[in-house]
Design an enzyme around this catalytic site. Structure first.
Site, PDB file in Angstrom:
ATOM      1  N   SER A  35      46.939  -6.962 -25.440  1.00 32.36           N
ATOM      2  CA  SER A  35      45.849  -6.162 -26.073  1.00 32.36           C
ATOM      3  C   SER A  35      46.421  -4.830 -26.769  1.00 32.36           C
ATOM      4  O   SER A  35      45.975  -4.271 -27.879  1.00 32.36           O
ATOM      5  CB  SER A  35      44.766  -5.860 -25.026  1.00 32.36           C
ATOM      6  N   ALA A  92      53.553  -4.781 -21.235  1.00 35.26           N
ATOM      7  CA  ALA A  92      54.078  -5.020 -19.753  1.00 35.26           C
ATOM      8  C   ALA A  92      52.827  -4.919 -18.627  1.00 35.26           C
ATOM      9  O   ALA A  92      51.697  -4.079 -19.093  1.00 35.26           O
ATOM     10  CB  ALA A  92      55.267  -4.251 -19.341  1.00 35.26           C
ATOM     11  N   GLY A 105      50.879 -11.227 -17.928  1.00 37.33           N
ATOM     12  CA  GLY A 105      49.562 -11.038 -17.670  1.00 37.33           C
ATOM     13  C   GLY A 105      48.580 -12.185 -18.932  1.00 37.33           C
ATOM     14  O   GLY A 105      47.620 -12.643 -18.421  1.00 37.33           O
ATOM     15  N   GLU A 112      58.072 -14.602 -24.665  1.00 32.56           N
ATOM     16  CA  GLU A 112      58.356 -12.956 -24.624  1.00 32.56           C
ATOM     17  C   GLU A 112      59.704 -12.858 -24.413  1.00 32.56           C
ATOM     18  O   GLU A 112      60.547 -12.067 -24.791  1.00 32.56           O
ATOM     19  CB  GLU A 112      57.276 -12.513 -23.863  1.00 32.56           C
ATOM     20  N   LYS A 130      50.508   1.601 -15.935  1.00 34.23           N
ATOM     21  CA  LYS A 130      51.177   0.480 -15.785  1.00 34.23           C
ATOM     22  C   LYS A 130      52.551   1.014 -14.900  1.00 34.23           C
ATOM     23  O   LYS A 130      53.294   0.158 -14.766  1.00 34.23           O
ATOM     24  CB  LYS A 130      51.615  -0.149 -17.132  1.00 34.23           C
TER      25      LYS A 130
HETATM   26  C1  5RP Z   1      51.615 -11.132 -21.864  1.00 36.78           C
HETATM   27  C2  5RP Z   1      51.950  -9.972 -21.501  1.00 36.78           C
HETATM   28  C3  5RP Z   1      51.497  -8.791 -21.894  1.00 36.78           C
HETATM   29  O1  5RP Z   1      52.306  -8.064 -22.571  1.00 36.78           O
HETATM   30  C4  5RP Z   1      51.213  -7.850 -20.836  1.00 36.78           C
HETATM   31  O2  5RP Z   1      50.377  -8.718 -19.954  1.00 36.78           O
HETATM   32  C5  5RP Z   1      50.544  -6.575 -21.208  1.00 36.78           C
HETATM   33  O3  5RP Z   1      49.199  -6.906 -21.670  1.00 36.78           O
HETATM   34  P1  5RP Z   1      48.114  -5.737 -22.183  1.00 36.78           P
HETATM   35  O4  5RP Z   1      48.792  -4.946 -23.341  1.00 36.78           O
HETATM   36  O5  5RP Z   1      47.043  -6.534 -22.779  1.00 36.78           O
HETATM   37  O6  5RP Z   1      47.800  -4.913 -21.190  1.00 36.78           O
HETATM   38  O7  5RP Z   1      52.968  -9.805 -20.811  1.00 36.78           O
HETATM   39  O8  5RP Z   1      52.142 -12.428 -21.147  1.00 36.78           O
END
Ligand code: 5RP
Length: 236
Positions: A35, A92, A105, A112, A130
């Protein structure tokens, strides 16, 4: 770009935008998933449309980032067509004080890792929630596993002291299936003392494609915060 009133969204928007502002014309850009990077891709599109930014191509890290890049007019290429990546911008799930990460996530950590590790400069964009003292504090380690090996991999992870849980779909019956057609096991460890070794140990289990621990690869972490109701971005 419309601005959100939700503080977490606001942090993500600001930090995503700040990272997009670092991209220079004539560059090859790794487009992260999630996101936060959705705002980066949107702002890259805005910069291209206004003419402020020219001649960039993106390498998507997932179907999600591919769809967003097409939606916002960011031209795409593939790893077969280029010989380097100038900058990658990605989110992340956790960042430790040494800039090691847990990612995945969105179950996109395999692509990635390929793209982010290839980039000359890897920028991580997160909201302040985070940041952790130690990886694994609030987020399990995602492990992508080929479907026929799911049972032996789960058993091997238990032997390592991890608690594995097969990731299940939301608005989809059954497990999450990755962009590569594999499954994801989220592994909780009591504590992760040595992320460098754990990354290798997990990847050495036959049937594991990739895990979400990213070590020694980050150039810069940009952190979105809301202070006194106002969004701001700082470097770690
Ligand atoms: C996807 C990832 C995303 O970068 C990570 O989950 C962070 O997501 P967000 O910006 O929605 O918090 O690793 O695999």
């Amino acid at each position: 770009m419309s601005v959100s009133a939700d503080p977490v969204k606001l942090m993500k928007q600001e930090v995503g935008k700040a990272a997009a502002a670092l991209v220079k014309s004539n560059s090859i850009v790794g487009l992260g998933t999630g996101s936060t990077t959705a705002y980066t891709i949107q702002f890259l599109g805005d910069r291209l449309k206004s003419g402020e930014l020219k001649d960039i191509v993106g390498i998507p890290t997932s179907f999600q980032s591919e769809v967003l890049a097409k939606q916002y007019g960011v031209p795409l290429t593939t790893l077969d067509a280029i010989d380097h990546i100038d900058i990658a911008i990605d989110g992340a799930d956790e960042v430790d004080p040494l800039k090691n990460l847990i990612k995945g996530g969105g179950a996109a950590h395999t692509r990635e890792k390929v793209v982010d590790y290839l980039a000359k400069e890897f920028i991580v964009v997160v909201d302040s929630g985070k940041l952790v003292d130690r990886l694994g504090s609030s987020f399990a380690v995602p492990v992508e596993v080929i479907p026929m090996a799911i049972t032996p991999v789960i058993n091997a992870i238990k032997k390592l002291g991890g608690q594995p849980e097969l990731r299940m779909g939301v608005k989809k019956a059954g497990p999450v299936i990755t962009d590569q057609g594999n499954m994801v096991v989220d592994v909780t460890f009591e504590k992760i003392d040595d992320p460098v070794t754990l990354e290798t140990t997990l990847n050495n289990i036959p049937g594991v494609l990739e895990n979400g621990i990213f070590v020694n690869c980050v150039s810069q972490v940009l952190i979105g915060e809301v202070i006194d109701g106002k969004p701001s971005v700082r470097q770690m």
